[in-house]
Design an enzyme around this catalytic site. Sequence first.
Site, mmCIF file in Angstrom:
data_model
loop_
_atom_site.group_PDB
_atom_site.id
_atom_site.type_symbol
_atom_site.label_atom_id
_atom_site.label_comp_id
_atom_site.label_asym_id
_atom_site.label_seq_id
_atom_site.Cartn_x
_atom_site.Cartn_y
_atom_site.Cartn_z
ATOM 1 N N HIS A 25 23.278 18.148 2.044
ATOM 2 C CA HIS A 25 23.955 18.065 0.632
ATOM 3 C C HIS A 25 22.886 17.815 -0.399
ATOM 4 C CE1 HIS A 25 28.232 17.556 1.725
ATOM 5 N NE2 HIS A 25 27.636 17.540 3.038
ATOM 6 N N ASP A 122 27.647 15.345 -5.861
ATOM 7 C CA ASP A 122 27.973 16.045 -4.872
ATOM 8 C C ASP A 122 29.499 15.910 -4.680
ATOM 9 O OD1 ASP A 122 26.846 17.230 -1.993
ATOM 10 O OD2 ASP A 122 28.783 16.412 -1.895
ATOM 11 N N ALA A 335 11.026 23.115 11.787
ATOM 12 C CA ALA A 335 10.629 24.351 11.821
ATOM 13 C C ALA A 335 10.705 24.961 10.320
ATOM 14 C CB ALA A 335 11.632 24.998 12.624
ATOM 15 N N GLN A 337 11.938 27.256 8.269
ATOM 16 C CA GLN A 337 12.826 28.245 8.568
ATOM 17 C C GLN A 337 12.873 29.317 7.634
ATOM 18 O OE1 GLN A 337 16.749 27.189 10.586
ATOM 19 N NE2 GLN A 337 17.852 27.580 8.725
ATOM 20 N N HIS A 352 24.417 27.869 13.576
ATOM 21 C CA HIS A 352 25.637 27.365 13.701
ATOM 22 C C HIS A 352 26.692 27.552 12.610
ATOM 23 C CE1 HIS A 352 23.125 25.120 11.354
ATOM 24 N NE2 HIS A 352 23.966 24.090 10.856
ATOM 25 N N TRP A 355 26.130 25.903 5.832
ATOM 26 C CA TRP A 355 26.169 26.770 4.648
ATOM 27 C C TRP A 355 24.739 27.129 4.402
ATOM 28 C CZ3 TRP A 355 28.689 30.410 2.756
ATOM 29 C CH2 TRP A 355 28.575 30.792 1.377
ATOM 30 N N ASN A 356 23.859 25.899 4.319
ATOM 31 C CA ASN A 356 22.613 26.239 4.064
ATOM 32 C C ASN A 356 21.718 27.372 4.917
ATOM 33 O OD1 ASN A 356 22.569 24.293 1.945
ATOM 34 N ND2 ASN A 356 22.343 22.734 3.310
ATOM 35 N N GLU A 360 20.296 31.268 3.955
ATOM 36 C CA GLU A 360 18.917 31.347 3.932
ATOM 37 C C GLU A 360 19.080 32.693 4.881
ATOM 38 O OE1 GLU A 360 17.315 26.834 4.048
ATOM 39 O OE2 GLU A 360 17.716 27.844 5.824
ATOM 40 N N ALA A 375 32.806 20.977 11.349
ATOM 41 C CA ALA A 375 32.910 21.024 10.323
ATOM 42 C C ALA A 375 33.419 22.403 9.331
ATOM 43 C CB ALA A 375 31.435 20.613 9.595
ATOM 44 N N ASP A 376 32.421 23.043 8.417
ATOM 45 C CA ASP A 376 32.977 24.026 7.672
ATOM 46 C C ASP A 376 32.310 25.272 8.307
ATOM 47 O OD1 ASP A 376 30.290 23.592 7.255
ATOM 48 O OD2 ASP A 376 30.623 24.080 5.030
#
Length: 456
Positions: A25, A122, A335, A337, A352, A355-356, A360, A375-376
């Site tokens: 977040h 947030d 890492a 990413q 997984h 969202w981030n 990406e 979660a989402d």
Amino acid sequence: MPGDAEVLSRRRPHVLVVPFPAQGHLLPLLDFAHRLSFRHRIHLTVAVTPSNLALVSSFLASTPLAAALPLPLPDSSSPEHASDLPLGTHHVLLAVHLSGLRASLLSWARSNPDPPTVVVSDFFLGWVQLLADDLRVPRVAFYSSGAFTASVLDHLWKGALPLDPNSPVVLDPLPGSPSFPYEHVPSVVRSYVAGDPDWELVREGFLLNSRAWGAVVNSFDALERDFLEHMNHCLDHGRVWAVGPVADSGCRAEERSPEAEKILSWLGTCPPRSVVYVCFGSMYKPPPAQAAALGAALEASGARFVWAVGADVAVLPEGIEKRAGERSLVVRGWAPQVEILRHAAVGAFVTHCGWNSTLEGVAAGVVLVAWPMKADQFIDARLMVELHGAAALAAEGAAAVPDQGNLARLFADAVDESNWADMRANAGALAAAAAAAVEEGGSSWVALERMAKELK
């Protein structure tokens, strides 16, 4: 004497930023805040909890008009690092705990010679709306999730809770009337306990988001157009700004570590689109059965792979590096990413679907191999698999242990140029749209310009 609104209109904008102190977040909110401040010369003050001072340091170094407001947590029994709790429960405890900062923030603002003219927080911190009411300034809710998830959560929190665990959840008012098995509903809603004081405060916080003056979403029009329009309709104020992807804001510039150099050097020896990159984020550790199936499938696939296992190397099947040999690279710890995903050698991303990570992967133009856990993530996976055709589903759920043979064939197909042509084309089109959105004149660029104009 001039009224409050007239006095505020004469002052320069000063934004108080209140993040939710979890990395997934916090970082996108800082990316957004940097872009807003750097491009439009807007002054910021960021409320920071002790454990996140280090994460904020690079943001402060790259954002000249920003300052930190360190705030000790309300008491010493902070759940800030209670990552061993179920995700919904952990976030509930933390969101409720942080509401104790309201008095400190109010005192700071009222004693400040340059008090905030706007509050951005947030969306997990809906109680900040009450702080904005106290200060008589507008609040902007920042959605670190996508618009699809935001729409699902808004609908569920406004409806009858708790849900029936034996029935699917049908969301008729949303575009496409999506239906989810109970297990795929965001865990923060499934964990809700009616009548529990903490949970009632959490529900109230989410409902307070509908009273925010505006909403910022880390997404872009081509990715979630229908759900962004739905949010605009539900909030009924016309101030929903999709400004993403925000990750290229420039506020996280760091020197490349020797470990990162090693990874990118290894990737440089691999043919284009020949590598499967595997990472399940920082909050999830595959149980032994899942890790064993994943490892066996990677070995059997014959594909080159990079597996980012994080700090807990116990998830790594014994001997996998030796058996896979030069076609494997295991990353222990952090890492890089974004750099990995954008390397020409990477053809697929086993994720997984946080969202981030999803954004990406989208920005990099790689096909996603989706394995949502909680979660989402089930919502994000559906967006990519069913609505955009830019991902393949590997498995669903934290308890799922897929067949190793099927999983191996999936990984092999993911890096075989003769397969998944439509999926690769869809992923490439989304990447081009993401890049165009944040360029001058793009949808996200225009949205940020409009928001800044209203703030001023």
